[in-house]
Scaffold this active site. Structure first.
Site, PDB file in Angstrom:
ATOM      1  N   TYR A 128       0.821  -1.143   0.248  1.00 54.27           N
ATOM      2  CA  TYR A 128       0.085   0.002  -0.013  1.00 54.27           C
ATOM      3  C   TYR A 128       0.869   1.257   0.144  1.00 54.27           C
ATOM      4  CZ  TYR A 128      -3.285   3.522   1.821  1.00 54.27           C
ATOM      5  OH  TYR A 128      -4.264   4.653   1.960  1.00 54.27           O
ATOM      6  N   ASP A 139       9.610   2.702  -0.729  1.00 53.98           N
ATOM      7  CA  ASP A 139       8.538   3.362   0.083  1.00 53.98           C
ATOM      8  C   ASP A 139       8.727   2.750   1.757  1.00 53.98           C
ATOM      9  OD1 ASP A 139       6.343   3.922   1.863  1.00 53.98           O
ATOM     10  OD2 ASP A 139       4.702   3.263   0.325  1.00 53.98           O
ATOM     11  N   LYS A 170       5.668   8.695   8.938  1.00 51.45           N
ATOM     12  CA  LYS A 170       5.325   8.331  10.233  1.00 51.45           C
ATOM     13  C   LYS A 170       6.470   8.416  11.248  1.00 51.45           C
ATOM     14  CE  LYS A 170       2.735   4.052   8.521  1.00 51.45           C
ATOM     15  NZ  LYS A 170       1.413   4.682   8.911  1.00 51.45           N
TER      16      LYS A 170
END
Length: 431
Positions: free
Chosen positions: A144, A239, A267
Protein backbone atom coordinates in the site's frame (compact mmCIF):
# COMPACT_ATOMS: atom_id res chain seq x y z
CA UNK A 1 -14.04 -4.24 30.58
CA UNK A 2 -16.56 -1.46 30.04
CA UNK A 3 -16.77 0.11 26.58
CA UNK A 4 -20.03 2.02 27.01
CA UNK A 5 -18.55 5.52 26.59
CA UNK A 6 -16.67 4.47 23.47
CA UNK A 7 -19.87 3.01 22.05
CA UNK A 8 -21.82 6.23 22.65
CA UNK A 9 -19.09 8.44 21.22
CA UNK A 10 -18.74 6.24 18.15
CA UNK A 11 -22.47 6.47 17.49
CA UNK A 12 -22.19 10.25 17.83
CA UNK A 13 -19.30 10.27 15.33
CA UNK A 14 -21.25 8.15 12.84
CA UNK A 15 -23.82 10.94 12.57
CA UNK A 16 -21.27 13.43 11.25
CA UNK A 17 -18.26 11.45 9.90
CA UNK A 18 -18.49 8.75 7.19
CA UNK A 19 -18.40 5.47 9.08
CA UNK A 20 -17.59 7.37 12.27
CA UNK A 21 -13.87 7.43 11.47
CA UNK A 22 -11.44 9.63 9.56
CA UNK A 23 -9.48 6.67 8.20
CA UNK A 24 -10.96 3.26 7.30
CA UNK A 25 -8.15 1.46 9.17
CA UNK A 26 -9.73 2.62 12.44
CA UNK A 27 -13.19 1.25 11.69
CA UNK A 28 -12.78 -2.29 13.14
CA UNK A 29 -14.29 -3.65 9.93
CA UNK A 30 -11.97 -6.64 10.01
CA UNK A 31 -12.85 -7.64 13.58
CA UNK A 32 -16.43 -6.43 14.10
CA UNK A 33 -17.76 -4.23 16.87
CA UNK A 34 -17.15 -0.57 17.62
CA UNK A 35 -13.69 1.01 17.83
CA UNK A 36 -12.38 2.18 21.16
CA UNK A 37 -12.24 5.96 21.52
CA UNK A 38 -8.93 7.02 22.99
CA UNK A 39 -8.29 9.75 25.52
CA UNK A 40 -4.51 9.79 26.01
CA UNK A 41 -1.28 7.86 25.65
CA UNK A 42 1.35 7.22 28.30
CA UNK A 43 4.59 5.46 27.33
CA UNK A 44 3.60 1.98 26.08
CA UNK A 45 -0.05 2.42 27.02
CA UNK A 46 -3.25 3.86 25.61
CA UNK A 47 -6.11 4.88 27.89
CA UNK A 48 -9.58 5.03 26.37
CA UNK A 49 -12.46 7.24 27.47
CA UNK A 50 -13.85 4.41 29.61
CA UNK A 51 -10.61 4.42 31.59
CA UNK A 52 -9.29 1.12 30.20
CA UNK A 53 -5.48 0.98 30.14
CA UNK A 54 -4.08 -1.04 27.22
CA UNK A 55 -0.57 -2.12 26.21
CA UNK A 56 -0.29 -0.54 22.77
CA UNK A 57 1.20 -2.34 19.76
CA UNK A 58 -0.29 0.04 17.20
CA UNK A 59 1.76 3.10 18.11
CA UNK A 60 -0.43 5.37 15.97
CA UNK A 61 0.25 2.87 13.14
CA UNK A 62 4.01 3.18 13.49
CA UNK A 63 5.21 6.69 14.43
CA UNK A 64 5.60 6.17 18.18
CA UNK A 65 8.82 4.20 18.28
CA UNK A 66 9.64 6.07 21.52
CA UNK A 67 6.20 5.42 22.98
CA UNK A 68 3.57 8.03 23.74
CA UNK A 69 4.52 11.49 25.01
CA UNK A 70 8.26 10.96 25.22
CA UNK A 71 9.62 13.88 27.30
CA UNK A 72 12.12 15.04 24.66
CA UNK A 73 9.45 15.05 21.97
CA UNK A 74 6.88 16.88 24.09
CA UNK A 75 9.44 19.53 25.09
CA UNK A 76 10.52 20.10 21.48
CA UNK A 77 6.95 20.55 20.27
CA UNK A 78 6.19 22.93 23.11
CA UNK A 79 9.22 25.07 22.22
CA UNK A 80 8.15 25.18 18.58
CA UNK A 81 4.56 26.03 19.52
CA UNK A 82 5.76 28.99 21.56
CA UNK A 83 7.05 30.46 18.29
CA UNK A 84 3.98 29.70 16.16
CA UNK A 85 2.36 26.89 14.21
CA UNK A 86 3.12 27.69 10.56
CA UNK A 87 4.59 30.56 8.57
CA UNK A 88 4.51 29.53 4.91
CA UNK A 89 8.17 30.50 4.83
CA UNK A 90 11.46 28.65 5.37
CA UNK A 91 12.60 27.78 8.89
CA UNK A 92 15.84 26.41 10.30
CA UNK A 93 14.04 23.33 11.61
CA UNK A 94 13.20 21.97 8.16
CA UNK A 95 16.83 22.27 7.04
CA UNK A 96 18.02 20.55 10.22
CA UNK A 97 15.62 17.66 9.69
CA UNK A 98 16.63 17.39 6.02
CA UNK A 99 20.30 17.21 7.06
CA UNK A 100 19.53 14.49 9.59
CA UNK A 101 17.56 12.46 7.04
CA UNK A 102 20.43 12.66 4.55
CA UNK A 103 22.87 11.61 7.27
CA UNK A 104 20.68 8.65 8.27
CA UNK A 105 19.40 7.24 4.97
CA UNK A 106 22.18 5.91 2.71
CA UNK A 107 20.66 6.73 -0.68
CA UNK A 108 19.24 10.21 -0.05
CA UNK A 109 21.27 13.18 -1.32
CA UNK A 110 18.38 15.67 -1.55
CA UNK A 111 15.05 15.54 0.25
CA UNK A 112 11.72 17.40 0.02
CA UNK A 113 9.35 17.56 3.00
CA UNK A 114 5.62 16.95 2.49
CA UNK A 115 2.66 16.34 4.79
CA UNK A 116 2.00 12.60 4.53
CA UNK A 117 3.21 9.31 3.14
CA UNK A 118 0.57 9.52 0.44
CA UNK A 119 1.96 12.87 -0.72
CA UNK A 120 5.46 11.41 -0.65
CA UNK A 121 4.64 8.43 -2.87
CA UNK A 122 2.50 10.50 -5.22
CA UNK A 123 5.38 12.94 -5.65
CA UNK A 124 8.03 10.24 -6.07
CA UNK A 125 6.01 8.64 -8.87
CA UNK A 126 5.70 12.01 -10.61
CA UNK A 127 9.44 12.61 -10.30
CA UNK A 128 10.25 9.14 -11.66
CA UNK A 129 8.05 9.75 -14.69
CA UNK A 130 9.42 13.24 -15.19
CA UNK A 131 13.04 12.15 -14.89
CA UNK A 132 12.77 9.14 -17.21
CA UNK A 133 10.22 10.51 -19.67
CA UNK A 134 8.28 7.25 -19.30
CA UNK A 135 4.82 6.52 -17.92
CA UNK A 136 4.59 2.93 -16.66
CA UNK A 137 5.02 2.09 -12.97
CA UNK A 138 5.36 -1.40 -11.49
CA UNK A 139 3.91 -1.98 -8.03
CA UNK A 140 3.20 -5.15 -6.05
CA UNK A 141 -0.01 -6.66 -4.75
CA UNK A 142 -0.37 -6.08 -1.03
CA UNK A 143 1.99 -3.09 -0.98
CA UNK A 144 0.00 0.00 0.00
CA UNK A 145 1.41 3.37 -1.02
CA UNK A 146 -1.34 5.68 0.15
CA UNK A 147 -4.55 6.59 -1.60
CA UNK A 148 -2.88 7.81 -4.78
CA UNK A 149 -5.14 7.21 -7.79
CA UNK A 150 -2.45 5.60 -9.94
CA UNK A 151 -1.37 3.23 -7.15
CA UNK A 152 -4.79 2.01 -5.99
CA UNK A 153 -4.44 -1.20 -7.94
CA UNK A 154 -4.62 -4.79 -6.62
CA UNK A 155 -3.73 -8.15 -8.15
CA UNK A 156 -7.22 -9.69 -8.25
CA UNK A 157 -7.53 -13.40 -9.07
CA UNK A 158 -4.87 -13.42 -11.77
CA UNK A 159 -1.15 -13.30 -11.08
CA UNK A 160 -0.90 -9.97 -12.89
CA UNK A 161 -3.55 -7.30 -13.25
CA UNK A 162 -2.97 -4.27 -15.43
CA UNK A 163 -4.86 -1.08 -14.90
CA UNK A 164 -7.78 -2.24 -12.75
CA UNK A 165 -8.65 0.34 -10.05
CA UNK A 166 -9.35 -0.95 -6.55
CA UNK A 167 -11.71 1.89 -5.64
CA UNK A 168 -14.74 3.53 -7.23
CA UNK A 169 -13.90 7.09 -8.16
CA UNK A 170 -10.55 6.17 -9.69
CA UNK A 171 -10.87 6.38 -13.50
CA UNK A 172 -9.42 3.48 -15.43
CA UNK A 173 -7.18 5.95 -17.20
CA UNK A 174 -5.45 6.80 -13.95
CA UNK A 175 -4.27 3.21 -13.52
CA UNK A 176 -3.74 2.29 -17.16
CA UNK A 177 0.02 2.78 -16.74
CA UNK A 178 0.26 0.81 -13.49
CA UNK A 179 1.32 -2.83 -13.59
CA UNK A 180 0.62 -4.86 -10.45
CA UNK A 181 2.82 -7.92 -9.89
CA UNK A 182 3.31 -10.43 -7.07
CA UNK A 183 5.71 -9.46 -4.31
CA UNK A 184 8.79 -11.74 -4.13
CA UNK A 185 8.27 -13.02 -7.72
CA UNK A 186 11.42 -11.74 -9.41
CA UNK A 187 10.86 -13.76 -12.58
CA UNK A 188 7.54 -12.00 -13.12
CA UNK A 189 9.32 -8.66 -12.89
CA UNK A 190 12.03 -9.78 -15.29
CA UNK A 191 9.42 -10.96 -17.81
CA UNK A 192 7.62 -7.61 -17.56
CA UNK A 193 10.82 -5.67 -18.15
CA UNK A 194 11.64 -7.93 -21.10
CA UNK A 195 8.29 -7.08 -22.66
CA UNK A 196 7.98 -3.39 -21.77
CA UNK A 197 11.32 -2.24 -20.40
CA UNK A 198 11.52 0.95 -22.48
CA UNK A 199 8.14 2.08 -21.11
CA UNK A 200 8.79 1.54 -17.38
CA UNK A 201 9.64 4.66 -15.37
CA UNK A 202 10.07 2.92 -12.05
CA UNK A 203 9.36 0.12 -9.62
CA UNK A 204 7.84 1.06 -6.26
CA UNK A 205 7.55 -1.29 -3.31
CA UNK A 206 7.71 -1.59 0.44
CA UNK A 207 11.10 -3.29 0.86
CA UNK A 208 9.55 -5.01 3.87
CA UNK A 209 5.79 -5.07 3.46
CA UNK A 210 3.75 -3.84 6.40
CA UNK A 211 0.36 -3.47 4.78
CA UNK A 212 -0.62 -7.12 4.38
CA UNK A 213 0.95 -7.94 7.70
CA UNK A 214 4.73 -8.04 7.88
CA UNK A 215 6.17 -9.83 4.83
CA UNK A 216 9.92 -9.99 4.31
CA UNK A 217 11.69 -10.01 0.95
CA UNK A 218 13.07 -13.37 -0.11
CA UNK A 219 16.87 -13.53 -0.53
CA UNK A 220 17.89 -11.86 -3.77
CA UNK A 221 14.54 -10.18 -4.48
CA UNK A 222 15.59 -6.61 -3.69
CA UNK A 223 18.97 -7.07 -5.34
CA UNK A 224 17.27 -8.46 -8.44
CA UNK A 225 14.90 -5.50 -8.65
CA UNK A 226 17.81 -3.09 -8.45
CA UNK A 227 19.69 -4.92 -11.20
CA UNK A 228 16.65 -4.95 -13.50
CA UNK A 229 15.99 -1.24 -12.95
CA UNK A 230 19.60 -0.36 -13.71
CA UNK A 231 19.64 -2.54 -16.82
CA UNK A 232 16.51 -0.93 -18.26
CA UNK A 233 17.01 2.66 -17.09
CA UNK A 234 14.10 2.65 -14.61
CA UNK A 235 14.15 4.05 -11.07
CA UNK A 236 13.87 1.85 -7.99
CA UNK A 237 11.62 3.49 -5.38
CA UNK A 238 11.56 2.23 -1.80
CA UNK A 239 8.45 3.15 0.15
CA UNK A 240 9.96 3.35 3.63
CA UNK A 241 7.06 5.21 5.18
CA UNK A 242 6.72 2.31 7.62
CA UNK A 243 10.24 0.84 7.71
CA UNK A 244 12.14 4.13 7.74
CA UNK A 245 13.93 4.64 11.09
CA UNK A 246 12.05 1.53 12.30
CA UNK A 247 13.93 -1.59 11.15
CA UNK A 248 17.21 0.36 11.40
CA UNK A 249 18.05 4.04 11.76
CA UNK A 250 18.73 4.13 8.01
CA UNK A 251 15.66 2.03 7.23
CA UNK A 252 15.38 -1.20 5.29
CA UNK A 253 17.91 -0.01 2.73
CA UNK A 254 20.57 0.18 5.44
CA UNK A 255 19.57 -3.24 6.74
CA UNK A 256 19.63 -4.95 3.32
CA UNK A 257 22.45 -2.92 1.78
CA UNK A 258 20.39 -1.66 -1.17
CA UNK A 259 20.52 1.93 -2.45
CA UNK A 260 17.26 2.82 -4.22
CA UNK A 261 17.08 5.81 -6.53
CA UNK A 262 14.17 7.37 -4.61
CA UNK A 263 12.84 6.83 -1.08
CA UNK A 264 9.59 7.88 0.55
CA UNK A 265 9.35 8.50 4.29
CA UNK A 266 6.67 9.27 6.87
CA UNK A 267 5.38 8.09 10.25
CA UNK A 268 8.50 8.18 12.48
CA UNK A 269 9.81 11.10 10.42
CA UNK A 270 7.10 13.25 12.02
CA UNK A 271 7.19 11.57 15.42
CA UNK A 272 3.39 11.53 15.63
CA UNK A 273 2.61 14.82 13.87
CA UNK A 274 1.70 14.51 10.17
CA UNK A 275 4.82 14.65 7.99
CA UNK A 276 6.33 12.87 5.03
CA UNK A 277 9.26 13.24 2.68
CA UNK A 278 10.69 11.95 -0.56
CA UNK A 279 14.32 12.04 -1.54
CA UNK A 280 17.07 10.34 -3.46
CA UNK A 281 19.85 10.90 -5.94
CA UNK A 282 20.72 14.56 -6.44
CA UNK A 283 20.34 14.39 -10.23
CA UNK A 284 16.85 12.91 -9.86
CA UNK A 285 15.72 15.34 -7.14
CA UNK A 286 17.02 18.30 -9.13
CA UNK A 287 14.08 17.69 -11.46
CA UNK A 288 11.79 19.03 -8.73
CA UNK A 289 10.48 22.62 -8.89
CA UNK A 290 11.80 25.29 -8.41
CA UNK A 291 15.12 23.81 -9.59
CA UNK A 292 13.55 21.64 -12.28
CA UNK A 293 10.29 21.28 -14.20
CA UNK A 294 8.48 18.63 -12.09
CA UNK A 295 5.95 20.56 -10.02
CA UNK A 296 5.13 19.71 -6.40
CA UNK A 297 4.11 22.07 -3.62
CA UNK A 298 2.49 22.13 -0.18
CA UNK A 299 1.38 25.07 1.95
CA UNK A 300 2.05 23.30 5.26
CA UNK A 301 5.03 21.21 4.13
CA UNK A 302 7.88 21.45 6.63
CA UNK A 303 5.69 23.11 9.24
CA UNK A 304 7.58 23.85 12.48
CA UNK A 305 5.58 21.56 14.79
CA UNK A 306 6.11 18.48 12.63
CA UNK A 307 9.76 19.32 12.04
CA UNK A 308 10.39 19.80 15.77
CA UNK A 309 8.60 16.56 16.62
CA UNK A 310 10.49 14.63 13.98
CA UNK A 311 13.85 16.13 14.90
CA UNK A 312 13.40 15.27 18.57
CA UNK A 313 12.39 11.72 17.70
CA UNK A 314 15.26 11.08 15.30
CA UNK A 315 17.85 12.72 17.55
CA UNK A 316 16.72 10.58 20.46
CA UNK A 317 17.01 7.46 18.32
CA UNK A 318 20.43 8.53 17.11
CA UNK A 319 21.69 9.25 20.62
CA UNK A 320 20.26 6.18 22.34
CA UNK A 321 20.57 3.66 19.47
CA UNK A 322 17.84 1.36 20.86
CA UNK A 323 17.64 -0.95 17.84
CA UNK A 324 19.41 -3.99 19.25
CA UNK A 325 17.27 -4.00 22.39
CA UNK A 326 14.09 -3.41 20.37
CA UNK A 327 14.93 -6.36 18.15
CA UNK A 328 15.64 -8.66 21.11
CA UNK A 329 12.40 -7.76 22.88
CA UNK A 330 10.38 -8.11 19.67
CA UNK A 331 11.94 -11.49 18.94
CA UNK A 332 11.12 -12.60 22.48
CA UNK A 333 7.53 -11.45 22.09
CA UNK A 334 7.10 -13.17 18.73
CA UNK A 335 8.61 -16.41 20.05
CA UNK A 336 6.16 -16.27 22.96
CA UNK A 337 3.19 -15.74 20.65
CA UNK A 338 4.30 -18.58 18.39
CA UNK A 339 4.75 -20.89 21.39
CA UNK A 340 1.27 -19.97 22.63
CA UNK A 341 -0.29 -20.71 19.24
CA UNK A 342 1.64 -23.97 19.00
CA UNK A 343 0.52 -25.04 22.47
CA UNK A 344 -3.07 -24.28 21.48
CA UNK A 345 -2.71 -26.37 18.33
CA UNK A 346 -3.59 -23.47 16.03
CA UNK A 347 -2.14 -23.17 12.51
CA UNK A 348 0.03 -20.07 12.48
CA UNK A 349 3.12 -18.41 11.11
CA UNK A 350 5.04 -15.35 12.23
CA UNK A 351 7.08 -12.62 10.60
CA UNK A 352 9.37 -10.17 12.35
CA UNK A 353 12.07 -7.66 11.53
CA UNK A 354 13.37 -5.04 13.93
CA UNK A 355 10.42 -3.92 16.04
CA UNK A 356 7.76 -4.90 13.46
CA UNK A 357 5.91 -8.21 13.63
CA UNK A 358 2.76 -10.13 12.68
CA UNK A 359 1.16 -13.33 13.95
CA UNK A 360 -0.66 -14.83 10.96
CA UNK A 361 -3.45 -17.35 11.50
CA UNK A 362 -2.28 -19.62 8.70
CA UNK A 363 0.11 -22.54 8.73
CA UNK A 364 1.64 -21.41 5.42
CA UNK A 365 4.71 -19.19 5.37
CA UNK A 366 3.56 -15.78 4.18
CA UNK A 367 5.64 -14.47 1.28
CA UNK A 368 3.10 -12.58 -0.83
CA UNK A 369 -0.47 -11.33 -1.03
CA UNK A 370 -1.92 -14.72 -1.95
CA UNK A 371 -0.40 -16.50 1.04
CA UNK A 372 -1.34 -13.66 3.39
CA UNK A 373 -4.92 -13.85 2.13
CA UNK A 374 -5.12 -17.47 3.29
CA UNK A 375 -5.15 -16.35 6.93
CA UNK A 376 -8.18 -17.17 9.09
CA UNK A 377 -9.60 -13.69 9.65
CA UNK A 378 -12.44 -14.90 11.87
CA UNK A 379 -9.94 -16.54 14.19
CA UNK A 380 -7.92 -13.34 14.19
CA UNK A 381 -11.03 -11.35 15.19
CA UNK A 382 -11.54 -13.60 18.22
CA UNK A 383 -7.86 -13.18 19.10
CA UNK A 384 -8.10 -9.40 18.75
CA UNK A 385 -11.07 -9.02 21.09
CA UNK A 386 -9.67 -11.54 23.54
CA UNK A 387 -6.48 -9.49 23.78
CA UNK A 388 -8.49 -6.27 24.22
CA UNK A 389 -10.32 -7.87 27.14
CA UNK A 390 -6.94 -8.69 28.70
CA UNK A 391 -5.56 -5.17 28.25
CA UNK A 392 -3.60 -5.51 25.00
CA UNK A 393 -4.31 -3.24 22.02
CA UNK A 394 -3.41 -4.71 18.62
CA UNK A 395 -4.03 -3.47 15.06
CA UNK A 396 -7.65 -4.25 14.17
CA UNK A 397 -6.81 -6.32 11.09
CA UNK A 398 -4.91 -9.50 10.38
CA UNK A 399 -3.23 -7.61 7.55
CA UNK A 400 -1.42 -4.90 9.52
CA UNK A 401 1.97 -4.69 11.18
CA UNK A 402 2.38 -4.58 14.97
CA UNK A 403 5.00 -2.31 16.55
CA UNK A 404 7.11 -2.47 19.70
CA UNK A 405 8.41 0.79 21.17
CA UNK A 406 11.31 1.70 23.41
CA UNK A 407 8.73 2.39 26.12
CA UNK A 408 7.69 -1.29 26.28
CA UNK A 409 9.33 -2.92 29.28
CA UNK A 410 10.03 -6.64 29.77
CA UNK A 411 6.98 -6.80 32.04
CA UNK A 412 4.78 -5.55 29.18
CA UNK A 413 6.13 -8.26 26.90
CA UNK A 414 5.56 -10.90 29.59
CA UNK A 415 1.99 -9.71 30.15
CA UNK A 416 1.28 -9.79 26.41
CA UNK A 417 2.57 -13.35 26.05
CA UNK A 418 0.52 -14.47 29.06
CA UNK A 419 -2.60 -12.86 27.61
CA UNK A 420 -2.01 -14.54 24.26
CA UNK A 421 -1.69 -17.95 25.93
CA UNK A 422 -5.10 -17.54 27.55
CA UNK A 423 -6.77 -16.19 24.41
CA UNK A 424 -5.33 -18.72 21.97
CA UNK A 425 -6.08 -21.65 24.24
CA UNK A 426 -9.66 -20.37 24.51
CA UNK A 427 -9.93 -20.11 20.72
CA UNK A 428 -8.65 -23.68 20.35
CA UNK A 429 -11.07 -25.07 22.93
CA UNK A 430 -13.93 -23.11 21.38
CA UNK A 431 -13.34 -24.74 18.00
Amino acid sequence: MSREKSHRQFQRACAVIPGGVNSPARAFGGVGGDPLVMERGEGPHLIDIDGNRLIDYVGSWGPHILGHRHPAVVAAVQRALDCGTSFGAPTVLETELAELVIEAVPSIERVRMVNSGTEATMSAIRVARGFTGRDVIIKFAGCYHGHVDSLLVKAGSAATTLGVPSSPGVPRGCTADTICLEYNDLQQVADTFAARGDEIAGVILEPVVGNMGVVLPLPGFLEGLQALCRKHGALLIFDEVMTGFRVAFGGAQERFGIRPDLTTLGKILGGGIPAGAYGGRADVMNCVSPVGPVYQAGTLSGNPLAMACGLATLRTLQETNPYARLERETQRLVAGLADAAQAAGLPHSTAQIGSMFTLFFTGEKVTDYASASGSDTQRFARYFWGMIDRGVYLPCSQFEANFVSTAHRPADIDATIAAARDVLLGISEGG
